[in-house]
Design an enzyme around this catalytic site. Sequence first.
Site, mmCIF file in Angstrom:
data_model
loop_
_atom_site.group_PDB
_atom_site.id
_atom_site.type_symbol
_atom_site.label_atom_id
_atom_site.label_comp_id
_atom_site.label_asym_id
_atom_site.label_seq_id
_atom_site.Cartn_x
_atom_site.Cartn_y
_atom_site.Cartn_z
ATOM 1 N N ARG A 1 0.813 -1.214 0.000
ATOM 2 C CA ARG A 1 0.000 0.000 0.000
ATOM 3 C C ARG A 1 0.845 1.261 0.000
ATOM 4 N NH1 ARG A 1 -2.862 1.936 -2.682
ATOM 5 N NH2 ARG A 1 -3.880 -0.105 -2.699
ATOM 6 N N LYS B 1 1.132 24.804 -3.709
ATOM 7 C CA LYS B 1 -0.088 24.143 -3.234
ATOM 8 C C LYS B 1 0.069 22.631 -3.389
ATOM 9 C CE LYS B 1 -2.908 28.142 -4.458
ATOM 10 N NZ LYS B 1 -3.968 28.688 -5.343
ATOM 11 N N GLU C 1 3.303 40.112 -7.691
ATOM 12 C CA GLU C 1 1.930 39.863 -8.125
ATOM 13 C C GLU C 1 1.230 41.201 -8.342
ATOM 14 O OE1 GLU C 1 -0.975 36.821 -6.254
ATOM 15 O OE2 GLU C 1 -1.478 38.768 -5.346
ATOM 16 N N LYS D 1 3.524 39.556 -2.792
ATOM 17 C CA LYS D 1 2.084 39.584 -3.005
ATOM 18 C C LYS D 1 1.464 40.778 -2.289
ATOM 19 C CE LYS D 1 0.116 35.516 -3.095
ATOM 20 N NZ LYS D 1 -0.015 34.488 -4.126
ATOM 21 N N ASP E 1 -2.419 38.402 -11.883
ATOM 22 C CA ASP E 1 -3.376 37.650 -11.077
ATOM 23 C C ASP E 1 -4.816 37.851 -11.540
ATOM 24 O OD1 ASP E 1 -4.218 36.032 -8.877
ATOM 25 O OD2 ASP E 1 -4.759 37.859 -7.796
#
Length: 293
Positions: free
Chosen positions: A105, A144, A205, A176, A226
């Site tokens: 597994r 992410k 950004e 950002k 963005d």
Amino acid sequence: MASCTFLPADIKQVVQFALTEDIGDDLGNGDITAQLIPKDSQSTAEVISRESAILCGTSWFDEAFQQLDEAISIEWHANDGDKIQTDQLLCTLKGNSRALLTGERTALNFLQTLSGTATLTRQYVDAIAKINTDITTRILDTRKTLPGLRSAQKYAVVCGGGNNHRMGLFDAYLIKENHIHAAGSIAGAIAQAHMNNPEASVEVEVENRDELRQALQGGANQILLDNMSLPKLREAVAFTQGRATLEASGNVNLDTVRDIAKTGVDFISVGSLTKHVRAIDLSMRFMAAPTAL
């Protein structure tokens, strides 16, 4: 299509942690179900694909079994980055029956998950390639990723034909909205970044043309556009004129990626490559009853 030769350095550590989830630490009882089988019995097993995909994760698969029993032999019939078909034989394993059952597994989890990431990446890369041969836009991953699988999934993206964005918060700047507010201005944030780490790439950004202008004037190396509409993306490409590389992000999927690439941006970042993972259907089956040594 892809070059999957540069393996992450943390494979052993990641696999060891994954195995511990199943069999516990040195004080645990191990695989109590596998202990129903005679200790010295030997088996042969095969891994079969149940759907077409891009194979990825063979080194993690191998490591899972090697940590359990170095005597297990694995013969691969396909390599990372290869396109595999339904019902294709991927590898043949021979060795201790208990170890094969215990590692099954964990090994398949890595192989299925990383193949899923590589397969989705290839779909995005192919979607752009179908436009025409003049399109040079490249697909990027993001941060992410599944916790603990950052390097593994970024490797899978490369196997699928994509490119890696920064590995983490340590190897490149991505300034950002909140960074800009804290620093006081786009120009101020860029200047401080260049001062702190002159060799590091600085990306900013932006959400509109005025912010794009400020980022260019401040000396940003790369600019993330963005959630801009297609007309705004085309306008940004024309305005930038190659003074910085441009990355489009937001609302990217297999239906929209072609049109985004046509705007002329250099990169398209896709969080779903590593965030919305669908494991590829693979199965491992024993070929005969275990035999004693």
